[in-house]
Design a protein around this motif. Structure first.
Motif, PDB file in Angstrom:
ATOM      1  N   ARG A 185     -46.675  87.958 -35.290  1.00 41.48           N
ATOM      2  CA  ARG A 185     -46.098  86.934 -34.422  1.00 41.48           C
ATOM      3  C   ARG A 185     -44.738  87.390 -33.884  1.00 41.48           C
ATOM      4  O   ARG A 185     -44.419  87.156 -32.714  1.00 41.48           O
ATOM      5  CB  ARG A 185     -45.964  85.607 -35.181  1.00 41.48           C
ATOM      6  N   VAL A 186     -43.965  88.050 -34.722  1.00 37.21           N
ATOM      7  CA  VAL A 186     -42.688  88.593 -34.257  1.00 37.21           C
ATOM      8  C   VAL A 186     -42.919  89.596 -33.128  1.00 37.21           C
ATOM      9  O   VAL A 186     -42.233  89.575 -32.096  1.00 37.21           O
ATOM     10  CB  VAL A 186     -41.917  89.264 -35.414  1.00 37.21           C
ATOM     11  N   ALA A 187     -43.916  90.445 -33.309  1.00 36.01           N
ATOM     12  CA  ALA A 187     -44.221  91.457 -32.293  1.00 36.01           C
ATOM     13  C   ALA A 187     -44.648  90.797 -30.979  1.00 36.01           C
ATOM     14  O   ALA A 187     -44.250  91.247 -29.891  1.00 36.01           O
ATOM     15  CB  ALA A 187     -45.309  92.389 -32.796  1.00 36.01           C
ATOM     16  N   LEU A 188     -45.453  89.735 -31.051  1.00 34.51           N
ATOM     17  CA  LEU A 188     -45.899  89.048 -29.847  1.00 34.51           C
ATOM     18  C   LEU A 188     -44.724  88.440 -29.091  1.00 34.51           C
ATOM     19  O   LEU A 188     -44.664  88.494 -27.851  1.00 34.51           O
ATOM     20  CB  LEU A 188     -46.896  87.935 -30.218  1.00 34.51           C
ATOM     21  N   VAL A 189     -43.789  87.864 -29.834  1.00 31.94           N
ATOM     22  CA  VAL A 189     -42.634  87.245 -29.188  1.00 31.94           C
ATOM     23  C   VAL A 189     -41.712  88.314 -28.596  1.00 31.94           C
ATOM     24  O   VAL A 189     -41.165  88.140 -27.505  1.00 31.94           O
ATOM     25  CB  VAL A 189     -41.879  86.344 -30.188  1.00 31.94           C
ATOM     26  N   GLN A 190     -41.556  89.435 -29.309  1.00 32.12           N
ATOM     27  CA  GLN A 190     -40.759  90.527 -28.757  1.00 32.12           C
ATOM     28  C   GLN A 190     -41.365  91.014 -27.437  1.00 32.12           C
ATOM     29  O   GLN A 190     -40.641  91.317 -26.483  1.00 32.12           O
ATOM     30  CB  GLN A 190     -40.684  91.679 -29.758  1.00 32.12           C
ATOM     31  N   GLU A 191     -42.691  91.061 -27.380  1.00 35.58           N
ATOM     32  CA  GLU A 191     -43.367  91.475 -26.149  1.00 35.58           C
ATOM     33  C   GLU A 191     -43.023  90.542 -24.988  1.00 35.58           C
ATOM     34  O   GLU A 191     -42.891  90.982 -23.836  1.00 35.58           O
ATOM     35  CB  GLU A 191     -44.883  91.491 -26.358  1.00 35.58           C
ATOM     36  N   THR A 192     -42.882  89.253 -25.283  1.00 34.81           N
ATOM     37  CA  THR A 192     -42.522  88.294 -24.243  1.00 34.81           C
ATOM     38  C   THR A 192     -41.168  88.628 -23.638  1.00 34.81           C
ATOM     39  O   THR A 192     -41.007  88.697 -22.419  1.00 34.81           O
ATOM     40  CB  THR A 192     -42.502  86.859 -24.800  1.00 34.81           C
ATOM     41  N   PHE A 193     -40.188  88.839 -24.493  1.00 35.13           N
ATOM     42  CA  PHE A 193     -38.845  89.123 -23.995  1.00 35.13           C
ATOM     43  C   PHE A 193     -38.788  90.465 -23.270  1.00 35.13           C
ATOM     44  O   PHE A 193     -38.081  90.597 -22.260  1.00 35.13           O
ATOM     45  CB  PHE A 193     -37.844  89.066 -25.142  1.00 35.13           C
ATOM     46  N   ASP A 194     -39.554  91.420 -23.760  1.00 32.92           N
ATOM     47  CA  ASP A 194     -39.620  92.710 -23.069  1.00 32.92           C
ATOM     48  C   ASP A 194     -40.227  92.543 -21.677  1.00 32.92           C
ATOM     49  O   ASP A 194     -39.737  93.107 -20.698  1.00 32.92           O
ATOM     50  CB  ASP A 194     -40.453  93.708 -23.882  1.00 32.92           C
ATOM     51  N   ALA A 195     -41.310  91.755 -21.594  1.00 29.05           N
ATOM     52  CA  ALA A 195     -41.983  91.544 -20.316  1.00 29.05           C
ATOM     53  C   ALA A 195     -41.092  90.797 -19.328  1.00 29.05           C
ATOM     54  O   ALA A 195     -41.213  90.986 -18.108  1.00 29.05           O
ATOM     55  CB  ALA A 195     -43.279  90.765 -20.528  1.00 29.05           C
ATOM     56  N   LEU A 196     -40.193  89.968 -19.847  1.00 29.41           N
ATOM     57  CA  LEU A 196     -39.283  89.211 -18.991  1.00 29.41           C
ATOM     58  C   LEU A 196     -38.060  90.027 -18.597  1.00 29.41           C
ATOM     59  O   LEU A 196     -37.195  89.545 -17.850  1.00 29.41           O
ATOM     60  CB  LEU A 196     -38.842  87.922 -19.695  1.00 29.41           C
ATOM     61  N   GLY A 197     -37.978  91.251 -19.110  1.00 26.98           N
ATOM     62  CA  GLY A 197     -36.855  92.115 -18.773  1.00 26.98           C
ATOM     63  C   GLY A 197     -35.563  91.722 -19.459  1.00 26.98           C
ATOM     64  O   GLY A 197     -34.473  92.073 -18.980  1.00 26.98           O
ATOM     65  N   LEU A 198     -35.673  91.027 -20.589  1.00 31.70           N
ATOM     66  CA  LEU A 198     -34.491  90.581 -21.319  1.00 31.70           C
ATOM     67  C   LEU A 198     -34.157  91.558 -22.438  1.00 31.70           C
ATOM     68  O   LEU A 198     -35.033  91.970 -23.198  1.00 31.70           O
ATOM     69  CB  LEU A 198     -34.732  89.190 -21.911  1.00 31.70           C
ATOM     70  N   ASP A 199     -32.901  91.921 -22.535  1.00 36.07           N
ATOM     71  CA  ASP A 199     -32.437  92.859 -23.554  1.00 36.07           C
ATOM     72  C   ASP A 199     -32.169  92.105 -24.848  1.00 36.07           C
ATOM     73  O   ASP A 199     -31.028  91.863 -25.229  1.00 36.07           O
ATOM     74  CB  ASP A 199     -31.176  93.573 -23.068  1.00 36.07           C
ATOM     75  N   CYS A 200     -33.247  91.706 -25.509  1.00 29.90           N
ATOM     76  CA  CYS A 200     -33.147  90.908 -26.736  1.00 29.90           C
ATOM     77  C   CYS A 200     -33.904  91.598 -27.862  1.00 29.90           C
ATOM     78  O   CYS A 200     -34.948  92.213 -27.637  1.00 29.90           O
ATOM     79  CB  CYS A 200     -33.721  89.511 -26.531  1.00 29.90           C
ATOM     80  N   ASN A 201     -33.391  91.440 -29.066  1.00 27.90           N
ATOM     81  CA  ASN A 201     -34.046  91.967 -30.259  1.00 27.90           C
ATOM     82  C   ASN A 201     -34.496  90.793 -31.126  1.00 27.90           C
ATOM     83  O   ASN A 201     -33.672  89.961 -31.521  1.00 27.90           O
ATOM     84  CB  ASN A 201     -33.093  92.863 -31.051  1.00 27.90           C
ATOM     85  N   VAL A 202     -35.798  90.718 -31.383  1.00 23.42           N
ATOM     86  CA  VAL A 202     -36.355  89.617 -32.167  1.00 23.42           C
ATOM     87  C   VAL A 202     -36.675  90.105 -33.577  1.00 23.42           C
ATOM     88  O   VAL A 202     -37.402  91.083 -33.757  1.00 23.42           O
ATOM     89  CB  VAL A 202     -37.644  89.065 -31.524  1.00 23.42           C
ATOM     90  N   THR A 203     -36.116  89.441 -34.571  1.00 26.43           N
ATOM     91  CA  THR A 203     -36.407  89.766 -35.973  1.00 26.43           C
ATOM     92  C   THR A 203     -36.998  88.536 -36.655  1.00 26.43           C
ATOM     93  O   THR A 203     -36.697  87.400 -36.286  1.00 26.43           O
ATOM     94  CB  THR A 203     -35.145  90.209 -36.733  1.00 26.43           C
ATOM     95  N   GLY A 204     -37.846  88.756 -37.650  1.00 26.23           N
ATOM     96  CA  GLY A 204     -38.479  87.656 -38.364  1.00 26.23           C
ATOM     97  C   GLY A 204     -37.634  87.186 -39.524  1.00 26.23           C
ATOM     98  O   GLY A 204     -37.145  88.001 -40.322  1.00 26.23           O
ATOM     99  N   LEU A 205     -37.449  85.880 -39.639  1.00 32.43           N
ATOM    100  CA  LEU A 205     -36.650  85.332 -40.732  1.00 32.43           C
ATOM    101  C   LEU A 205     -37.279  85.639 -42.084  1.00 32.43           C
ATOM    102  O   LEU A 205     -36.585  85.735 -43.098  1.00 32.43           O
ATOM    103  CB  LEU A 205     -36.487  83.816 -40.555  1.00 32.43           C
ATOM    104  N   HIS A 206     -38.589  85.830 -42.110  1.00 37.56           N
ATOM    105  CA  HIS A 206     -39.286  86.121 -43.364  1.00 37.56           C
ATOM    106  C   HIS A 206     -38.880  87.471 -43.943  1.00 37.56           C
ATOM    107  O   HIS A 206     -39.122  87.746 -45.122  1.00 37.56           O
ATOM    108  CB  HIS A 206     -40.803  86.085 -43.153  1.00 37.56           C
ATOM    109  N   ARG A 207     -38.260  88.320 -43.131  1.00 39.92           N
ATOM    110  CA  ARG A 207     -37.823  89.634 -43.581  1.00 39.92           C
ATOM    111  C   ARG A 207     -36.362  89.647 -44.053  1.00 39.92           C
ATOM    112  O   ARG A 207     -35.884  90.659 -44.570  1.00 39.92           O
ATOM    113  CB  ARG A 207     -37.989  90.660 -42.455  1.00 39.92           C
ATOM    114  N   ALA A 208     -35.676  88.547 -43.872  1.00 36.27           N
ATOM    115  CA  ALA A 208     -34.255  88.490 -44.223  1.00 36.27           C
ATOM    116  C   ALA A 208     -34.053  88.366 -45.736  1.00 36.27           C
ATOM    117  O   ALA A 208     -34.730  87.571 -46.391  1.00 36.27           O
ATOM    118  CB  ALA A 208     -33.591  87.306 -43.522  1.00 36.27           C
ATOM    119  N   GLU A 209     -33.135  89.149 -46.281  1.00 31.13           N
ATOM    120  CA  GLU A 209     -32.798  89.032 -47.703  1.00 31.13           C
ATOM    121  C   GLU A 209     -32.126  87.695 -47.981  1.00 31.13           C
ATOM    122  O   GLU A 209     -32.310  87.104 -49.051  1.00 31.13           O
ATOM    123  CB  GLU A 209     -31.884  90.186 -48.121  1.00 31.13           C
TER     124      GLU A 209
END
Length: 245
Positions: free
Chosen positions: A52-76
């Motif tokens: 799901r994180v990868a799918l959302v990152q693809e959205t921002f990439d497709a929109l030409g937005l310089d954003c980095n999406v990380t999943g909260l489930h990976r946060a310590e």
């Protein structure tokens, strides 16, 4: 505050999540300058959180937005991750699982503080929209877990029914969506319910609430003892922000 509440993730013809509201998403990101975004994927049940994180990152990439999406489930430290996030995204899925997980991890308070006090932009769809209400009692999802929690983020002072569908399905003898919402209102007479159909969204910007649609479908407002009322994107719905549950 800058909050986008989408009825759903995709509509017919879309390739990417949030695509139908892409203009609003781009405007929000540019307005706030958010680049490091945290996705809360806990509602996702039938696929992996990483996917799901990868799918959302693809959205921002497709929109030409310089954003980095990380999943909260990976946060310590999930609380710290929310505090440091420049934007909060909440995926659709099962609202009950999502809401209980937020409570279990002590995230309700930090998310409210980030969004309401610090102005961290928030984008939610489906379950991510349900949890923006005072409670999740108008979700369409099944309570597939035990120990479910009803109270939620309370980012808006009214109830929302995402994926709202005004239809009578041939051969279906159970209650329609309208009838289910009317049942809610019989018990909770002072809590209006806003039905937002597929391809539509609510935007709360600095206290100003507006309704938007990619397909012309109107919002449908349910209140106890009154006939439902339709609102188009051109009409003001600011009065809903004055409501108190």
């Amino acid at each position: 505050m800058d909050i986008l509440l989408l009825s759903n993730g995709k509509i017919a013809g879309n390739q990417h999540v949030m695509e139908f509201a892409s203009e609003a998403v781009v405007e929000q990101i540019k307005r706030t300058g958010a680049k490091n975004l945290v996705l809360i994927p806990y509602a996702v049940i039938r696929s992996s959180h990483d996917d799901r994180v990868a799918l959302v990152q693809e959205t921002f990439d497709a929109l030409g937005l310089d954003c980095n999406v990380t999943g909260l489930h990976r946060a310590e430290d999930p609380v710290k991750a929310i505090q440091e996030a420049e934007g909060i995204l909440v995926s659709g899925g099962n609202t009950w699982v999502l809401n209980k997980t937020l409570h279990d991890l002590g995230l309700v308070g930090p998310i409210r503080k980030a969004v309401l006090e610090q102005g961290t932009p928030y984008i939610g769809w489906s379950a991510g929209t349900n949890i923006a209400c005072p409670t999740i009692r108008t979700t369409n999802d099944m309570p597939i877990i035990t120990g479910a929690v009803l109270s939620s983020l309370n980012l808006v002072p009214f109830q929302i029914n995402p994926h709202y569908l005004e239809a009578n399905v041939e051969g279906h003898m159970g209650e329609t969506r309208d009838e289910r919402i009317q049942e809610f209102l019989e018990i909770n007479q002072y809590e209006p319910v806003v039905g937002i159909p597929e391809g539509t969204w609510l935007h709360l910007l600095n206290g100003e609430l507006s309704y938007h649609t990619a397909n012309g479908k109107p919002l449908k407002l349910f209140s106890h003892g009154k006939d439902p009322v339709y609102y188009t994107a051109e009409q003001s719905i600011q009065f809903l922000m004055a409501h108190s549950c």
